[in-house]
Design a protein around this motif. Structure first.
Motif, PDB file in Angstrom:
ATOM      1  N   LEU A  21      62.959   2.214  10.710  1.00 52.49           N
ATOM      2  CA  LEU A  21      62.783   1.991  12.176  1.00 52.49           C
ATOM      3  C   LEU A  21      62.498   0.327  12.280  1.00 52.49           C
ATOM      4  N   LEU A  22      61.546  -0.122  11.754  1.00 51.66           N
ATOM      5  CA  LEU A  22      61.245  -1.736  11.692  1.00 51.66           C
ATOM      6  C   LEU A  22      62.223  -2.388  11.185  1.00 51.66           C
ATOM      7  N   SER A  23      62.912  -2.036   9.969  1.00 46.36           N
ATOM      8  CA  SER A  23      63.997  -2.800   9.273  1.00 46.36           C
ATOM      9  C   SER A  23      65.320  -2.858  10.485  1.00 46.36           C
ATOM     10  N   GLN A  24      65.250  -2.086  11.338  1.00 51.09           N
ATOM     11  CA  GLN A  24      66.465  -2.037  12.446  1.00 51.09           C
ATOM     12  C   GLN A  24      65.834  -2.825  13.567  1.00 51.09           C
ATOM     13  N   GLY A  25      64.595  -3.546  13.575  1.00 49.23           N
ATOM     14  CA  GLY A  25      64.313  -4.384  14.802  1.00 49.23           C
ATOM     15  C   GLY A  25      63.491  -3.627  15.604  1.00 49.23           C
ATOM     16  N   ALA A  26      62.998  -2.443  15.603  1.00 50.76           N
ATOM     17  CA  ALA A  26      62.266  -1.779  16.521  1.00 50.76           C
ATOM     18  C   ALA A  26      60.738  -2.451  16.622  1.00 50.76           C
ATOM     19  N   THR A  27      60.239  -2.582  17.857  1.00 47.21           N
ATOM     20  CA  THR A  27      58.941  -2.900  18.034  1.00 47.21           C
ATOM     21  C   THR A  27      58.192  -1.372  18.299  1.00 47.21           C
ATOM     22  N   ALA A  28      56.983  -1.589  17.584  1.00 50.02           N
ATOM     23  CA  ALA A  28      56.003  -0.258  17.496  1.00 50.02           C
ATOM     24  C   ALA A  28      54.895  -0.325  18.345  1.00 50.02           C
ATOM     25  N   ASP A  29      54.590   0.866  18.936  1.00 51.23           N
ATOM     26  CA  ASP A  29      53.191   1.042  19.703  1.00 51.23           C
ATOM     27  C   ASP A  29      52.958   2.346  19.021  1.00 51.23           C
ATOM     28  N   GLU A  30      51.851   2.499  18.172  1.00 53.01           N
ATOM     29  CA  GLU A  30      51.584   3.485  17.541  1.00 53.01           C
ATOM     30  C   GLU A  30      52.567   4.210  16.658  1.00 53.01           C
ATOM     31  N   ASP A  31      52.782   5.460  17.538  1.00 54.30           N
ATOM     32  CA  ASP A  31      53.990   6.378  16.884  1.00 54.30           C
ATOM     33  C   ASP A  31      55.270   6.455  17.545  1.00 54.30           C
ATOM     34  N   THR A  32      55.549   5.256  18.662  1.00 53.31           N
ATOM     35  CA  THR A  32      56.551   5.000  19.468  1.00 53.31           C
ATOM     36  C   THR A  32      57.143   4.042  19.058  1.00 53.31           C
ATOM     37  N   TYR A  33      58.407   3.839  18.871  1.00 57.19           N
ATOM     38  CA  TYR A  33      59.244   2.700  18.527  1.00 57.19           C
ATOM     39  C   TYR A  33      60.162   2.568  19.181  1.00 57.19           C
ATOM     40  N   ASP A  34      60.307   1.138  19.901  1.00 55.50           N
ATOM     41  CA  ASP A  34      61.315   0.803  21.015  1.00 55.50           C
ATOM     42  C   ASP A  34      62.419  -0.019  20.348  1.00 55.50           C
ATOM     43  N   LEU A  35      63.542   0.418  20.480  1.00 57.42           N
ATOM     44  CA  LEU A  35      64.864  -0.095  19.797  1.00 57.42           C
ATOM     45  C   LEU A  35      65.823  -0.731  21.143  1.00 57.42           C
ATOM     46  N   GLY A  36      65.235  -0.888  22.031  1.00 59.46           N
ATOM     47  CA  GLY A  36      66.214  -1.276  23.264  1.00 59.46           C
ATOM     48  C   GLY A  36      66.705  -0.288  24.012  1.00 59.46           C
ATOM     49  N   ALA A  37      67.909   0.172  23.672  1.00 59.95           N
ATOM     50  CA  ALA A  37      68.764   1.244  24.279  1.00 59.95           C
ATOM     51  C   ALA A  37      68.087   2.667  23.938  1.00 59.95           C
ATOM     52  N   CYS A  38      66.990   2.824  23.068  1.00 59.71           N
ATOM     53  CA  CYS A  38      66.452   3.998  22.798  1.00 59.71           C
ATOM     54  C   CYS A  38      65.118   3.874  22.316  1.00 59.71           C
ATOM     55  N   THR A  39      64.338   5.079  22.520  1.00 62.62           N
ATOM     56  CA  THR A  39      62.947   5.126  21.910  1.00 62.62           C
ATOM     57  C   THR A  39      62.961   6.293  21.009  1.00 62.62           C
ATOM     58  N   VAL A  40      62.122   5.882  19.784  1.00 61.06           N
ATOM     59  CA  VAL A  40      62.059   7.057  18.814  1.00 61.06           C
ATOM     60  C   VAL A  40      60.469   7.225  18.758  1.00 61.06           C
ATOM     61  N   MET A  41      60.058   8.439  18.674  1.00 60.75           N
ATOM     62  CA  MET A  41      58.884   8.776  18.205  1.00 60.75           C
ATOM     63  C   MET A  41      58.455   9.701  16.995  1.00 60.75           C
ATOM     64  N   LEU A  42      57.661   9.245  16.412  1.00 63.74           N
ATOM     65  CA  LEU A  42      57.494  10.034  15.139  1.00 63.74           C
ATOM     66  C   LEU A  42      56.252  10.837  15.125  1.00 63.74           C
ATOM     67  N   GLU A  43      56.361  11.999  14.252  1.00 62.69           N
ATOM     68  CA  GLU A  43      55.115  12.799  14.312  1.00 62.69           C
ATOM     69  C   GLU A  43      55.125  13.312  12.597  1.00 62.69           C
TER      70      GLU A  43
END
Length: 83
Positions: A21-43
């Motif tokens: 996710l980080l390699s794709q340019g996501a910004t992280a806030d704990e377990d939530t990753y923002d990619l602009g057009a979508c949000t990815v949550m990891l557990e």
């Protein structure tokens, strides 16, 4: 464009998915990753046991108008051996 939601458990370590996710340019806030057009949550989940074997598990939730496109790229990366 409609909004899609994916909620899946993947057999990959949390850290591998996070690095992708980080390699794709996501910004992280704990377990939530923002990619602009979508949000990815990891557990991170406990390993799954099959006999004497243990398999990593990570719950991946993808939401937003770009979820379908990102889900497709995500699957291609991990299922093609890119992980």
């Amino acid at each position: 464009m409609s909004e899609y939601t994916y909620d899946e458990i993947w057999g990959y370590e949390y850290e591998r998915v996070r690095e992708y996710l980080l390699s794709q340019g996501a910004t992280a806030d704990e377990d939530t990753y923002d990619l602009g057009a979508c949000t990815v949550m990891l557990e991170s989940l406990p390993d799954r046991q099959a006999g004497r074997l243990f398999f990593a598990q990570t719950r991946v939730c993808i939401k937003g108008s770009g979820a379908e496109n990102f889900h497709h790229r995500f699957k291609l990366h991990f299922l093609s051996g890119g992980a």
